[in-house]
Design a protein around this motif. Structure first.
Motif, PDB file in Angstrom:
ATOM      1  N   PHE A 156      11.053 -19.050  52.014  1.00  0.00           N
ATOM      2  CA  PHE A 156      10.482 -19.792  50.889  1.00  0.00           C
ATOM      3  C   PHE A 156       9.648 -20.961  51.379  1.00  0.00           C
ATOM      4  CE2 PHE A 156      12.477 -18.050  47.099  1.00  0.00           C
ATOM      5  CZ  PHE A 156      13.524 -17.318  47.634  1.00  0.00           C
ATOM      6  N   GLY A 157       8.569 -21.224  50.648  1.00  0.00           N
ATOM      7  CA  GLY A 157       7.855 -22.474  50.842  1.00  0.00           C
ATOM      8  C   GLY A 157       8.672 -23.636  50.282  1.00  0.00           C
ATOM      9  N   ARG A 158       8.166 -24.848  50.438  1.00  0.00           N
ATOM     10  CA  ARG A 158       8.917 -26.017  50.004  1.00  0.00           C
ATOM     11  C   ARG A 158       8.863 -26.228  48.497  1.00  0.00           C
ATOM     12  NH1 ARG A 158      10.740 -29.230  53.860  1.00  0.00           N
ATOM     13  NH2 ARG A 158      10.803 -31.020  52.487  1.00  0.00           N
ATOM     14  N   GLY A 159       7.986 -25.500  47.840  1.00  0.00           N
ATOM     15  CA  GLY A 159       7.907 -25.593  46.390  1.00  0.00           C
ATOM     16  C   GLY A 159       6.890 -26.630  45.923  1.00  0.00           C
ATOM     17  N   THR A 160       6.316 -26.357  44.770  1.00  0.00           N
ATOM     18  CA  THR A 160       5.414 -27.305  44.109  1.00  0.00           C
ATOM     19  C   THR A 160       5.995 -27.616  42.742  1.00  0.00           C
ATOM     20  OG1 THR A 160       3.423 -26.470  45.211  1.00  0.00           O
ATOM     21  CG2 THR A 160       3.110 -27.664  43.132  1.00  0.00           C
ATOM     22  N   SER A 161       6.198 -28.895  42.485  1.00  0.00           N
ATOM     23  CA  SER A 161       6.710 -29.314  41.189  1.00  0.00           C
ATOM     24  C   SER A 161       5.538 -29.498  40.227  1.00  0.00           C
ATOM     25  CB  SER A 161       7.488 -30.621  41.334  1.00  0.00           C
ATOM     26  OG  SER A 161       7.927 -31.071  40.066  1.00  0.00           O
ATOM     27  N   LEU A 162       5.531 -28.732  39.165  1.00  0.00           N
ATOM     28  CA  LEU A 162       4.471 -28.835  38.156  1.00  0.00           C
ATOM     29  C   LEU A 162       5.018 -29.556  36.936  1.00  0.00           C
ATOM     30  CD1 LEU A 162       1.674 -28.122  36.994  1.00  0.00           C
ATOM     31  CD2 LEU A 162       2.687 -25.979  36.171  1.00  0.00           C
TER      32      LEU A 162
END
Lengths: 117, 117
Positions: free
Chosen positions: A107-113
């Motif tokens: 997994f990538g680190r994620g993007t919080s939208l």
């Protein structure tokens, strides 16, 4: 070794704006799979899409679209006319099986939208 | 139906307690996973079961003990945990561990929020 980079930590938009979440990956395999998951505040990761490395066709599902470009090792995700319910953390993931082993995603680190009304 | 269920939803335990997390799926999937997720981080793989046998253990401390009683159930037994083990524990399942036929797509449960005092 496989690697997924989501350079955008947090994106803030106003409802109805279009937004693109970036995903760049690294892999030495010619066969691999890319995924996007959505994680709302409730915690469950919701599967959105899977794309294999041999299929570079872009995909559209309602307000969601994905742009897969092998030349730039990117698998970007666009939400058109964003809504407050789109507020979540979005993860890009990559699975490969070096040596013919198991396909376990990284997994990538994620993007919080955050979508503001 | 792509549902994975997890119980309990929340768990608070002391460092000397013994507790178990439960995960269930009825999709006929033969691979099941435990992940640990800290706040603002991606999920970290802990264990993978394939056809009810432990396939991957990502060097997880022995205070976490997984069990797969049958193809639908996955447990995580907890004993003598530390406060730093407080996290969201996610269970996932996939058809199996192979790619190719979309059998590697993971479906996640809602997670158990664990607090260790």
């Amino acid at each position: 070794a496989q690697k997924v980079t989501q350079a955008q930590t947090e994106i803030s938009v106003v409802e109805k704006e279009d937004v693109t979440l970036d995903c760049v990956y690294e892999t030495r395999d010619t066969t691999y799979y890319l995924f996007w998951y959505k994680q709302p505040p409730s915690g469950e990761l919701v599967f959105l899409i899977r794309r294999n490395s041999f299929d570079e066709q872009n995909e559209i599902s309602g307000r969601y679209s994905w742009n897969f470009q092998k030349s730039t090792s990117s698998f970007n995700f666009t939400i058109t006319a964003s809504q407050v319910v789109d507020s979540a953390v979005y993860f890009c993931a990559l699975s490969e099986a070096p040596g013919g082993g198991s396909y376990i995603p990284t997994f990538g680190r994620g993007t919080s939208l955050i979508v503001h009304p | 139906d792509t549902e994975v269920t997890q119980t309990p939803k929340h768990l608070v335990m002391g460092m000397t307690n013994k507790k178990s997390l439960k995960c269930e799926q009825h999709m006929g999937h033969r691979a099941m996973y435990w992940y640990k997720q800290k706040a603002k981080k991606p999920p970290e793989l802990m264990f993978v079961y394939s056809y009810e046998k432990l396939s991957i253990n990502e060097s997880v401390p022995s205070r976490f003990s997984p069990e797969c009683p049958n193809s639908s159930l996955l447990n995580l037994h907890l004993h003598a945990l530390q406060p730093e083990d407080s996290a969201l524990y996610l269970c996932a399942s996939s058809q199996d561990l192979a790619g190719g036929l979309n059998t590697d797509t993971q479906y996640f449960g809602p997670g158990t929020r664990l607090t260790v005092l």
